[in-house]
Design an enzyme around this catalytic site. Structure first.
Site, PDB file in Angstrom:
ATOM      1  N   GLY A 162      -6.543  33.651  23.604  1.00  0.00           N
ATOM      2  CA  GLY A 162      -6.900  34.356  22.545  1.00  0.00           C
ATOM      3  C   GLY A 162      -6.125  34.056  21.299  1.00  0.00           C
ATOM      4  O   GLY A 162      -6.111  34.799  20.372  1.00  0.00           O
ATOM      5  N   THR A 221      -8.467  29.187  25.792  1.00  0.00           N
ATOM      6  CA  THR A 221      -7.257  29.142  26.772  1.00  0.00           C
ATOM      7  C   THR A 221      -7.595  29.862  27.844  1.00  0.00           C
ATOM      8  O   THR A 221      -8.597  30.426  27.784  1.00  0.00           O
ATOM      9  CB  THR A 221      -6.135  29.643  25.897  1.00  0.00           C
ATOM     10  OG1 THR A 221      -5.817  28.986  24.651  1.00  0.00           O
ATOM     11  CG2 THR A 221      -4.818  30.075  26.857  1.00  0.00           C
TER      12      THR A 221
END
Length: 590
Positions: free
Chosen positions: A492, A405
């Site tokens: 994360g 991401t």
């Protein structure tokens, strides 16, 4: 809690000392992809963009310099991120964005949706057992309807200043002329097991021997340039109908071992949504986050509300070393928030929250009762609470959420700001490349099981539903005058919630500046082990936590926190940008 922060005018000597002026430095090489590279932060007077790659930051900076809005800069930044950081985000994925226009906060939902043909058994075998994770990911099965372009187009119609087509120029030029492969991209390509199974991706990312192209290799992507030109000229509709849409559908269905269900109708009917942000008040601050289908806003406000009932404010780190008691309190609060998250949070278009609102989960009395469960010893695994208005017994979700991401924070010359977290889910998504970009595997963010002994699982697969996420774009305001003071977010996977909450506690409670807050070791619990960043905690801290019955897991925690805080230079408002030393990000502005 959140009463000691020095945010609005905080420690400018500390902030600016050693900080770089935030103008773009052409040709500056990004930091190495592994390890930890110290950054001092950046200061700008007018506007600023912070993101995970210098080329993407420059694209956004150029839009701001031309008088563009924060939304304009976000579009340019995202289009370049999809080219230079394809492992993390791109137009084949989705995003969540909080935007503040000086008056109101809007939560833009560009999350992928499940195809109309999907059922709750999508990730189960013939015996009802969950598929192995990569058995589900690689191929077409896990590809959801991409949402980022529809979301950005919707935001641009409301808040854009520059012409839509102009925002694609930096990415088109880089795709046509080539960009140098960064150390991080090379490392991820080198470690990647599945990408080269796709012949298009193999020919693009690897040499004739199947080795990852080296750092500095100039990589050109004419197919991506062609795609972006179509979107620039025709709008997002060029992506959701016609040739590009058909190419995506064909790619998803053509996978020999693991075809998917995406259809032309799924793409044609996709809608981005504007939702109400999740906000909580804490003494001097109002903290706003993303509502469901993201769990980030609720979980972070829950953690802050739980910790408000503790003495964590008095437990600031000493010389960058975290107080073991602070780690204990933070991880216990995380256990409680994650327990509620895994029981109750899903796409509210399909699954109601307790009381049909996030308020019962954020109620001060409820959070005080949760905080009262924290003792001197770790609870190990917390049980979900029973907020007011709960009418149905839910099962517990165990879906994996992986960390590929990216996050950007932007403030424009008018002081309008955004925090946007964008993803393809696993590294390189489904490993399916089409028309110059990679397709997501976001559907594996659903629970593979549809029920357990406690009842149906809120985050089960359903047609048209958006999978739950932990993405946590966050904006902080002065509670009194509603002035914007901080934008933050991170990649994360499900650990995003802990990464962002760490920064908020460090900045607002402990008075650290934003770079110092990001630099702190990562730590937390996702209602399992106490997770500590490898190489960042002394033995004495581990011993103290073990004495409190913590089950400790030490591993690399590669956050990608990128944020902007209001500060003051010479008595005038200014912006302080900070980028995670664990990634290649920088800030730029004037």
């Amino acid at each position: 809690m959140l009463g000691n922060g020095l945010l609005a005018g905080h420690g400018i000597a500390q902030d600016v000392h050693g900080a770089q002026a935030a103008h773009y430095e052409a040709g500056k090489a990004p930091e190495i992809a592994s390890g930890y590279t110290a950054k001092t932060g950046w200061v700008a007077q007018k506007y600023m963009v912070v993101a995970a790659n210098p080329l993407a930051v420059n694209a956004g900076y150029q839009m701001l310099k031309q008088g563009g809005s924060a939304i304009d800069a976000a579009i340019a930044t995202q289009m370049v991120l999809g080219l230079v950081e394809p492992q993390s985000s791109g137009i084949g994925g989705g995003a969540f964005m909080l935007h503040f226009d000086g008056k109101a906060v809007q939560a833009f939902d560009g999350r992928e949706t499940a195809p109309a043909a999907a059922t709750e058994k999508l990730f189960q075998d013939a015996n009802g057992r969950p598929l192995g994770f990569y058995d589900a990911v690689i191929g077409g099965r896990a590809v959801g309807v991409p949402g980022v372009l529809r979301m950005l187009e919707l935001a641009h119609k409301q808040h854009g200043k520059l012409p839509w087509k102009n925002l694609f120029s930096p990415a088109i030029q880089l795709a046509e002329n080539g960009f140098a492969i960064s150390p991080r991209l090379h490392t991820l390509l080198q470690d990647e097991r599945f990408l080269k199974r796709d012949p298009i991706a193999r020919a693009y990312f690897y040499d004739a021997q199947g080795e990852a192209l080296p750092v500095g290799h100039v990589l050109k992507n004419p197919d991506y340039a062609k795609t972006l030109k179509a979107v620039a000229e025709q709008g997002a509709q060029a992506f959701y109908a016609g040739r590009i849409a058909q190419d995506m559908v064909d790619k998803v269905h053509a996978h020999a071992a693991n075809p998917g269900l995406l259809s032309m109708k799924d793409l044609a009917t996709y809608q981005a949504r504007v939702r109400d942000a999740v906000c909580g008040d804490f003494e001097k601050w109002t903290v706003c986050g993303m509502p469901p289908p993201s769990s980030g806003g609720i979980a972070i406000v829950q953690m802050l509300g739980i910790l408000e009932n503790t003495n964590i404010r008095s437990l600031a780190p000493l010389n960058g070393v975290l107080n073991p008691e602070a780690v204990h309190l933070f991880t216990e609060a995380g256990r409680l928030a994650y327990a509620d998250r895994d029981r109750y949070i899903a796409d509210t278009d399909f699954v109601p929250l307790p009381g049909n609102s996030y308020q019962p989960l954020l109620d001060k009395k409820y959070l005080a009762s949760r905080a009262a469960l924290i003792t001197e010893k770790s609870m190990g695994i917390a049980k979900a609470g029973t907020p007011a208005g709960m009418q149905l017994a839910w099962g517990n979700d165990q879906s994996p959420e992986l960390p590929s991401t990216s996050h950007m924070s932007i403030v424009d010359a008018e002081g309008h700001t955004l925090a946007m977290t964008t993803s393809v889910e696993d590294a390189f998504g489904s490993r399916q490349m089409v028309d110059g970009f990679l397709l997501n595997n976001q559907l594996t963010d659903f629970s593979a099981l549809d029920k357990d002994a406690n009842g149906p699982i809120a985050n089960r697969v359903q047609a048209g539903k958006r999978p739950r996420s932990a993405m946590s774009p966050t904006l902080v305001f002065n509670r009194g005058n509603k002035q914007f003071v901080l934008a933050i977010g991170s990649p994360g996977g499900s650990a995003i919630i802990n990464y962002v909450a760490k920064v908020l506690i460090a900045e607002l409670d402990w008075g650290l500046n934003l770079q110092q807050a990001i630099d702190l070791p990562n730590f937390g619990s996702r209602n399992g082990a106490t997770e500590l960043e490898r190489g960042r905690f002394p033995d004495a801290t581990l011993d103290a936590l073990k004495a409190k019955a913590h089950n400790i897991r030490v591993f690399d925690q590669t956050s990608g926190l990128h944020g902007i805080a209001r500060t003051s230079v010479g008595g005038h408002d200014a912006w302080f940008g900070a980028a995670d030393p664990r990634r290649e990000g920088v800030a730029a502005g004037d």
